[in-house]
Design a protein around this motif. Structure first.
Motif, short mmCIF file in Angstrom:
data_model
loop_
_atom_site.label_atom_id
_atom_site.label_comp_id
_atom_site.label_asym_id
_atom_site.label_seq_id
_atom_site.Cartn_x
_atom_site.Cartn_y
_atom_site.Cartn_z
N GLU A 73 9.90 33.59 106.03
CA GLU A 73 9.38 34.49 107.04
C GLU A 73 9.79 33.94 108.40
OE1 GLU A 73 7.45 37.07 105.69
OE2 GLU A 73 7.67 38.00 107.66
N ALA A 74 10.57 34.71 109.15
CA ALA A 74 10.93 34.30 110.50
C ALA A 74 10.41 35.37 111.46
CB ALA A 74 12.44 34.14 110.61
N GLU A 75 10.56 35.10 112.74
CA GLU A 75 10.00 36.06 113.68
C GLU A 75 10.64 37.43 113.56
OE1 GLU A 75 9.97 34.27 117.59
OE2 GLU A 75 8.35 32.93 116.94
N ARG A 76 11.95 37.45 113.31
CA ARG A 76 12.63 38.74 113.32
C ARG A 76 13.06 39.24 111.95
NH1 ARG A 76 17.35 38.27 116.50
NH2 ARG A 76 17.60 40.45 115.93
N HIS A 77 13.05 38.35 110.96
CA HIS A 77 13.48 38.77 109.62
C HIS A 77 12.56 38.22 108.54
CE1 HIS A 77 17.23 38.79 112.04
NE2 HIS A 77 17.49 39.87 111.34
N LYS B 229 12.66 42.95 111.23
CA LYS B 229 11.33 43.40 111.65
C LYS B 229 11.31 44.09 113.00
CE LYS B 229 9.09 39.38 109.67
NZ LYS B 229 8.23 38.24 109.98
#
Lengths: 550, 511
Positions: free
Chosen positions: B68-72, B91
């Motif tokens: 889980e990353a901030e954008r993906h 995301k």
């Protein structure tokens, strides 16, 4: 040390910088094996390793990073001062925690030995230890891999700064892997939050040039782990201030372990507190129960000194606040209090003498040092006077003498001791009167008055209506009260499990996207948990799992 | 092409391949979008492989599930030993980009089980042809076709939080009366025994998109049911719409990717060296025919009621289309799939390939026989089912928005899609979040105590005053949203109790 030592003038720094000499070998990246494969693989894929690192640094460092040499010579006085100050403070911290040497009782289930109750800190076995345990372990050892909860701090160049288990220097390869993962994702213009595999969760937090990682199989939600990493970072700032970033600007390969040498016990005890101290996730502090008049007497004398140029005057008993007074408009964040208390309680030297040391309150001002005058008035009770002035030692000492005299005279210290012995609220003592309950809980939660009476007959297994434990937080006051643990929850593992259940509940209620929710009822094989949040308060309660909703 | 696949990457790689430097590309079995440059593909797979290796240090048993990353979000599924499927979702596109990890993983699981049903396991394909081109070309056409169902306008859109009251990889059943059930049973006996000698063939019967009867194992049933709803039922045959999402009904799928895909593969190793911006195997030799069972609009209903397709190719030297075949897990054999449709009734007959010595000729005889023996029964059953059918809102329960899942049986039932859309975004987001928590609890309990089942319940009064409820008990799950409801917890639990007693035989009731 002397019984009445002179002040420690800030300029002189630690009296014995070598109090806790540490080996400082260069990390040996070639030592790692499969992790090495990862880092080489991932970095290779991105084009070239050097480029990757430079790009990663780019986002977090000021532009003058690239003209580092020049700056080193022409550094403005203020900045270099603050770097010096960081190093000096580090020495101070090292000196503070270099005493004692009772080894931490280490075993694999070490997560289980929480203190018996939140009112006793359980530092006896922990104080002054350097490193939690398993200092001989590294990432190749099975025991190390099976630890339930790892914490790592590393620099953006992959240099280890702190590891909860194992000697961080032996974990250089592992550290490089973590760095590779983080910077690989950063290079794609993203930021990694967590990775999950089975029961394991790896939580990441990037704070400028400092990377923090937690690897845990404790079931805690990401939000809780992230909060814990924030606190570890905050603890680091408390010792060094954010100006430590400048050290990395000057030299990206800067080795920060030297600055933090001897402070392992501070981090160990903070990490330990994640399992027993609700303040770590509630972001609130708790007070020592005292008679109104007693607390008023304490507050009056603290207020008196606060008016004479003291920023904050805090009287504490272990982790509980007796009284807190701030100068006009200054407010103290509960997290700062937690970190400050942890720093003082886990550093042996504060207990043996009065101290005057630079500390930073990260939520108050992460860039600057304050000066803390700390003096233990008895075994548990201590006074903290915070000031912005580095030469206020004698003044604060005078203040302390005045305060101590008043506290002794007005019996505050005795009362505090008695309160420590008596403990806090007990669920068994709660009134079972249904009219009182209906006045507080019933209308909203639909608690049936008639059922309360029948369930309350089961005393000895908790309080009325099967209540086992509760925490009440006043949002406005930043304070919470928590009941003492009783009957069914009487060992530390059960207590820790309950706190983790509360953490989950907290995270579920305060979800960033959908929260805060208003109420939550949650039942599993261990508990019925109830949470109720309004603008004014948050209530967390645990009941017998067989308790009815009514 | 880039615009079409914006926001999602989908890849399949084999960690046993490409272990030597310079040959990393050989790991890749599938990558979407196919025009994604190789360095990007390799970097996605490099990160995934790195994280898989890393997490194995601490969790050697349970594989990596998510980054889980901030954008993906990267969602992982180890489909076969060392063969990984990873979906990367973006995301940042809009506020709708909120998913549930397990719902995305279910898509990976679904596409893999469907693939296996038609083409067998990937490992077997790779062993059959070690260069990997056979597997690659099968995957390419299959997944490209599969993804057409997720096209919304020019983008691929994955099921979002708005789909949290539905459950992929489960079947939906038609509730029928005892009397009709007996007739259905008699029909099943007739069609099962109408083919060859004493052998009883497996069959499956659907009314509209709901299962009426099956003689297949639960896994085979789920797969064939999924396929039927995607491509075979009257609804699937007549509409161009995406069948999975109630939100996107009515938007037409552009079909672009499927049409441009070439079903025959080229030499992958060569192709990969030379074409730097295209992983789509194609334009090369025509060595093998690849059936494309998920290609859209390829099934049609003949006048005699049989539903046929030519995607399995033609008999050698003729234009007679080959009958579709699929692999049944339970019997571990290939079977011909015969589909007969009368109005809303779809009948699927599975005839083991080994029994059909004379191939297509034999099959048409069986079909003829089936028609003669069973047509009157089919008409009767269809009539009765139609008469008793309550329409698309048959399973609506006034005041409730719910999803019921029976894990043991692989069955789910939910509020009709049209009713779910009346819920506010806040309610759906809150339920999506709660389902994520429940997913975690369930999978953790399953790992820790595989034999015992975790029972628990959560009732949340959300910010918007809706009650969001999840109750898991004895392998059954109930999810519920109650909007405009009274604020006491007792109201919520009474509502669950009533629902449970009335519609679930008391499965979720107290005591």
């Amino acid at each position: 040390m002397d019984s009445d030592p002179g002040p420690l003038p800030p300029g002189d720094g630690p009296s014995n910088p070598n109090a806790n000499p540490r080996p400082d070998p260069e990390p040996k990246p070639q030592e790692y094996t499969e992790e090495g494969r990862l880092s080489s693989l991932t970095l290779e894929d991105s084009g070239n390793a050097a480029g990757a690192r430079a790009a990663a640094s780019n986002g977090s460092l000021s532009a003058d990073f690239y003209s580092g040499d020049e700056i080193e010579e022409e550094e403005p006085a203020a900045a270099s001062d603050s770097v010096d100050e960081v190093q000096r403070a580090a020495g101070e911290a090292r000196a503070s925690s270099s005493h004692g040497g009772v080894a931490w009782r280490g075993n694999l289930e070490e997560d289980g030995d929480a203190p018996p109750s939140p009112s006793s800190s359980g530092y006896a076995g922990e104080r002054g230890s350097s490193g939690e345990s398993g200092i001989e372990e590294d990432d190749a050892s099975v025991s190390w891999r099976k630890r339930k909860k790892h914490f790592f701090v590393l620099s953006h160049s992959g240099k280890p700064i702190y590891s909860r288990y194992g000697d961080e220097h032996k974990l250089a390869g592992f550290s490089a892997t973590l760095q590779a993962i983080i910077s690989f994702v950063e290079n794609s213009g993203d930021r990694i939050k967590f990775v999950r595999a089975g029961n394991h969760q790896v939580a990441f937090l990037v704070k400028g040039p400092i990377y923090l990682v937690c690897i845990s199989c404790t079931e805690e939600p990401y939000g809780a782990l992230r909060g814990q990493l924030e606190l570890i970072y905050g603890q680091m700032l408390l010792i060094l201030t954010k100006s430590v970033n400048r050290c990395f600007e000057k030299n990206p390969k800067f080795d920060m372990t030297t600055l933090l040498g001897g402070t392992d016990a501070v981090f160990s005890s903070l990490i330990h507190s994640f399992g027993w101290n609700p303040a770590t996730f509630l972001h609130a502090y708790t007070c020592l129960p005292l008679a109104y008049a007693t607390r008023l007497a304490a507050a009056a004398i603290l207020q008196d000194v606060a008016d004479s140029g003291v920023l904050f005057a805090i009287l504490m008993c272990k982790h509980k606040v007796v009284s807190l007074v701030g100068a006009q408009k200054a407010s103290l964040h509960p997290d700062d209090m937690l970190l400050l208390a942890n720093f003082i309680l886990s550093s042996e030297s504060f207990r043996t003498s009065e101290s005057f040391s630079p500390i930073c309150l990260p939520r108050y001002n992460a860039m600057a040092f304050l000066y803390a005058y700390v003096h233990f008035l008895d075994e548990d009770t201590y006074l903290i006077l915070l000031t912005t002035s580095s030469d206020a030692f004698y003044h604060l000492k005078d203040c302390r003498i005045r305060i101590e005299a008043v506290l002794v005279k007005s019996n505050v210290l005795c009362e505090a001791q008695r309160s420590m012995v008596d403990g806090g609220l007990c669920v068994e003592d709660l009134p079972v009167d249904s009219s009182i309950r209906s006045g507080s809980l019933s209308p909203h939660l639909g608690l049936d008055k008639t059922a309360v009476g029948s369930l309350s007959s089961r005393l000895g297994t908790g309080g009325p209506a099967g209540l086992w434990h509760f925490i009440y937080k006043s949002v406005y006051l930043d304070q919470y009260v928590s009941s003492e643990f009783s009957a069914p929850i009487n060992n530390s593992n059960q207590q820790k499990r309950l706190y983790r259940a509360y953490q989950k509940l907290y995270a579920s209620m305060h979800d960033k996207g959908t929260g805060p929710n208003k109420t939550q009822f949650r039942r599993d094989e261990n508990y019925v948990l109830l949470c109720w949040i309004t603008q004014d308060f948050e209530l967390y309660a645990a009941f017998d799992p067989l308790a009815d909703k009514v | 092409m880039t615009a079409i696949n914006e926001g999602i990457q989908f890849c399949i790689f084999d960690l046993r391949r490409g272990q030597h430097e310079g040959q990393e590309i050989d790991k890749i079995l599938f990558f979407s979008p196919s025009d994604c440059p190789f360095p990007t593909q390799l970097s996605v797979i490099g990160l995934c492989e790195g994280i898989i290796t890393f997490t194995r240090i601490f969790s050697p048993e349970a594989p990596c599930e998510v980054i889980e990353a901030e954008r993906h979000s990267h969602v992982f599924y180890e489909a076969e030993s060392d063969i990984w499927m990873v979906m990367v979702v973006d995301k940042n596109k809009d506020a709708e980009s909120i998913w549930r990890g397990d719902a995305l993983r279910d898509i990976l699981k679904e596409v893999h089980s469907l693939f296996t049903m038609f083409h067998g396991s990937l490992r077997a394909l790779l062993e059959k042809q070690p260069s990997g081109e056979l597997a690659r070309s099968h995957l390419y056409s299959f997944i490209t076709d599969y993804l057409t169902d997720f096209h919304v306008g020019k983008k691929i859109q994955m099921p979002s939080f708005r789909d949290c009251l539905s459950e992929r990889k489960t079947i939906q059943m038609l509730t029928i009366s005892r009397e009709v059930a007996i007739e259905v049973q008699s029909l099943v006996t007739v069609i099962g025994s109408s083919c060859i000698g004493n052998t009883i063939c497996n069959s499956m019967i659907l009314f509209q998109d709901l299962l009426v009867s099956t003689t297949l194992s639960p896994d085979d049933t789920t797969n064939l049911f999924t396929y039927a709803v995607l491509r075979l039922t009257p609804h699937a045959l007549t509409s161009n719409t995406n069948s999975w999402s109630y939100l996107r009904k009515g938007t037409s799928a552009p079909n672009v990717a499927a049409n441009t895909a070439v079903s025959n593969a080229g030499s992958a190793s060569e192709g990969y060296q030379h074409r730097s911006r295209d992983t789509s195997p194609g334009g090369q030799s025509q060595r093998f025919h690849i059936p494309r069972p998920l290609q859209r609009d390829k099934w049609s209903k003949r006048k005699d009621g049989f539903v046929v397709t030519d995607v399995w190719g033609a008999e050698v030297g003729t234009s007679i289309p080959l009958s579709p075949t699929l692999w049944l897990q339970q019997t571990e054999e290939r079977a011909y799939l015969c589909v007969y449709q009368h109005r809303n009734l779809t009948i699927m007959l599975l005839i083991p390939v080994c029994l059909m010595i004379n191939g297509e000729q034999g099959l048409s005889l069986v079909k003829k026989q089936l028609f003669e023996n069973a047509s009157q029964k089919i008409i009767n059953v269809e009539e009765k089912l139609s008469r008793g059918w309550g329409g698309e809102n048959a399973y609506h329960v006034s005041g409730y928005r719910y999803l019921l899942v029976d894990r043991d049986m692989g069955i789910s039932r939910a509020s009709p899609p049209g009713k779910v859309t009346t819920l506010t975004k806040d309610s759906l987001l809150a339920l999506n979040k709660l389902r994520e928590e429940v997913d975690l609890e369930k999978s953790r309990a399953k790992r820790d105590k595989p034999d015992s089942r975790k029972d628990f319940e959560v009732c949340i009064r959300a910010r918007n005053n809706a009650w969001i409820i999840a109750k898991v008990t004895r392998g059954r799950e109930l999810y519920m949203v109650l909007e405009k409801a009274n604020e006491t917890l007792l109201f919520a639990s009474d509502a669950v109790e009533k629902f449970s007693n009335r519609y679930c035989d008391g499965a979720f009731s107290l005591d």
